[in-house]
Design a protein around this motif. Sequence first.
Motif, PDB file in Angstrom:
ATOM      1  N   GLY A  98       0.800  -1.283  -0.071  1.00  0.00           N
ATOM      2  CA  GLY A  98      -0.035   0.060   0.138  1.00  0.00           C
ATOM      3  C   GLY A  98       0.894   1.374   0.052  1.00  0.00           C
ATOM      4  O   GLY A  98       0.438   2.459   0.139  1.00  0.00           O
ATOM      5  N   GLU A  99       2.193   1.128   0.006  1.00  0.00           N
ATOM      6  CA  GLU A  99       3.232   2.450  -0.264  1.00  0.00           C
ATOM      7  C   GLU A  99       3.440   2.326  -1.660  1.00  0.00           C
ATOM      8  O   GLU A  99       3.682   1.396  -2.338  1.00  0.00           O
ATOM      9  CB  GLU A  99       4.157   2.066   0.788  1.00  0.00           C
ATOM     10  N   GLY A 100       4.116   3.439  -1.965  1.00  0.00           N
ATOM     11  CA  GLY A 100       4.882   3.609  -3.309  1.00  0.00           C
ATOM     12  C   GLY A 100       6.115   3.156  -3.308  1.00  0.00           C
ATOM     13  O   GLY A 100       6.653   2.886  -2.225  1.00  0.00           O
ATOM     14  N   TYR A 101       6.499   2.928  -4.438  1.00  0.00           N
ATOM     15  CA  TYR A 101       7.916   2.127  -4.828  1.00  0.00           C
ATOM     16  C   TYR A 101       8.898   3.289  -5.264  1.00  0.00           C
ATOM     17  O   TYR A 101       8.676   4.243  -5.966  1.00  0.00           O
ATOM     18  CB  TYR A 101       7.696   1.442  -5.808  1.00  0.00           C
ATOM     19  N   THR A 102      10.153   3.000  -4.606  1.00  0.00           N
ATOM     20  CA  THR A 102      11.143   4.088  -5.056  1.00  0.00           C
ATOM     21  C   THR A 102      12.064   2.940  -5.860  1.00  0.00           C
ATOM     22  O   THR A 102      12.534   1.801  -5.626  1.00  0.00           O
ATOM     23  CB  THR A 102      11.975   4.386  -3.915  1.00  0.00           C
ATOM     24  N   PHE A 103      12.368   3.396  -7.203  1.00  0.00           N
ATOM     25  CA  PHE A 103      12.876   2.663  -8.364  1.00  0.00           C
ATOM     26  C   PHE A 103      14.512   3.116  -8.443  1.00  0.00           C
ATOM     27  O   PHE A 103      14.863   4.379  -8.128  1.00  0.00           O
ATOM     28  CB  PHE A 103      12.407   2.857  -9.695  1.00  0.00           C
ATOM     29  N   GLY A 104      15.299   2.177  -8.625  1.00  0.00           N
ATOM     30  CA  GLY A 104      16.611   2.277  -9.010  1.00  0.00           C
ATOM     31  C   GLY A 104      16.608   2.847 -10.470  1.00  0.00           C
ATOM     32  O   GLY A 104      15.802   2.968 -11.219  1.00  0.00           O
ATOM     33  N   SER A 105      18.094   3.191 -10.948  1.00  0.00           N
ATOM     34  CA  SER A 105      18.249   3.934 -12.283  1.00  0.00           C
ATOM     35  C   SER A 105      18.243   2.813 -13.214  1.00  0.00           C
ATOM     36  O   SER A 105      18.174   3.153 -14.717  1.00  0.00           O
ATOM     37  CB  SER A 105      19.424   4.776 -12.403  1.00  0.00           C
ATOM     38  N   GLY A 106      18.252   1.461 -12.990  1.00  0.00           N
ATOM     39  CA  GLY A 106      17.965   0.600 -14.020  1.00  0.00           C
ATOM     40  C   GLY A 106      19.123   0.250 -14.531  1.00  0.00           C
ATOM     41  O   GLY A 106      20.245   0.778 -14.731  1.00  0.00           O
ATOM     42  N   THR A 107      19.289  -1.196 -15.134  1.00  0.00           N
ATOM     43  CA  THR A 107      20.183  -1.841 -15.828  1.00  0.00           C
ATOM     44  C   THR A 107      19.847  -2.402 -17.385  1.00  0.00           C
ATOM     45  O   THR A 107      18.855  -3.023 -17.538  1.00  0.00           O
ATOM     46  CB  THR A 107      20.921  -3.045 -15.084  1.00  0.00           C
ATOM     47  N   ARG A 108      20.448  -1.807 -18.445  1.00  0.00           N
ATOM     48  CA  ARG A 108      19.945  -1.931 -19.776  1.00  0.00           C
ATOM     49  C   ARG A 108      20.951  -3.458 -20.064  1.00  0.00           C
ATOM     50  O   ARG A 108      22.283  -3.081 -20.270  1.00  0.00           O
ATOM     51  CB  ARG A 108      20.429  -0.982 -20.611  1.00  0.00           C
ATOM     52  N   LEU A 109      20.330  -4.358 -20.146  1.00  0.00           N
ATOM     53  CA  LEU A 109      21.161  -5.635 -20.319  1.00  0.00           C
ATOM     54  C   LEU A 109      20.805  -6.283 -21.985  1.00  0.00           C
ATOM     55  O   LEU A 109      19.817  -6.171 -22.318  1.00  0.00           O
ATOM     56  CB  LEU A 109      20.748  -6.881 -19.523  1.00  0.00           C
ATOM     57  N   THR A 110      21.917  -6.234 -22.566  1.00  0.00           N
ATOM     58  CA  THR A 110      21.948  -6.677 -24.090  1.00  0.00           C
ATOM     59  C   THR A 110      22.634  -8.024 -24.046  1.00  0.00           C
ATOM     60  O   THR A 110      23.698  -8.109 -23.787  1.00  0.00           O
ATOM     61  CB  THR A 110      22.619  -5.726 -24.952  1.00  0.00           C
ATOM     62  N   VAL A 111      22.019  -9.080 -24.417  1.00  0.00           N
ATOM     63  CA  VAL A 111      22.555 -10.366 -24.497  1.00  0.00           C
ATOM     64  C   VAL A 111      22.788 -10.656 -26.362  1.00  0.00           C
ATOM     65  O   VAL A 111      21.727 -10.387 -27.138  1.00  0.00           O
ATOM     66  CB  VAL A 111      21.702 -11.496 -24.291  1.00  0.00           C
ATOM     67  N   VAL A 112      24.051 -10.928 -26.670  1.00  0.00           N
ATOM     68  CA  VAL A 112      24.320 -10.829 -28.024  1.00  0.00           C
ATOM     69  C   VAL A 112      24.909 -12.410 -28.354  1.00  0.00           C
ATOM     70  O   VAL A 112      25.292 -13.136 -27.482  1.00  0.00           O
ATOM     71  CB  VAL A 112      25.550  -9.931 -28.298  1.00  0.00           C
TER      72      VAL A 112
END
Lengths: 112, 110
Positions: A98-112
């Motif tokens: 019932g509380e808001g979330y705080t997000f991190g800045s994220g990781t962009r993963l590219t699998v090649v």
Amino acid sequence: SQTIHQWPATLVQPVGSPLSLECTVEGTSNPNLYWYRQAAGRGLQLLFYSVGIGQISSEVPQNLSASRPQDRQFILSSKKLLLSDSGFYLCAWSQGWGEGYTFGSGTRLTVV
Amino acid sequence: SQQGEEDPQALSIQEGENATMNCSYKTSINNLQWYRQNSGRGLVHLILIRSNEREKHSGRLRVTLDTSKKSSSLLITASRAADTASYFCATDAVWNKLIFGTGTLLAVQP
């Protein structure tokens, strides 16, 4: 004040290689922790959540796993990456239901 | 599975105009939240409205909730170029699981 750290910001990995993404929270105790994945131009898909040390709930059967070795540390792992694991991975925390979330800045993963 | 669906998928307006985004969801909820995401960044929590509330304000944001129609709207008044972002609604119908919609991409032209 509370802060959330997520790293690395970007990652390019070959198919079949392992993965470890780390998320840590500061300034709070016993947070709920979450891993989400966002495909390009899409909404967020909940992957795992944890309400305490060692307690992991998996939402989607897949090639990934999560662990919470410490109260404020949440790790996303894979033993062998697939092309379909590419995406934007986001860690988040909340103080409870019932509380808001705080997000991190994220990781962009590219699998090649 | 997606709980919320935003409408429209994309919206382009001029600076100073108001922007309205809608969200529909499927099951009963405890609360509904709106988030903003700038391109390539994490999400930022904007506002939370509980199921027993009908309207809530925060600065230039106004959120309404109609539980009978299972819908919510986010109004941004006097929009600015800096409001350009994707906006997501999220619901917590199930304990400890916040489920996000597909998002509205808002472009504010200067």
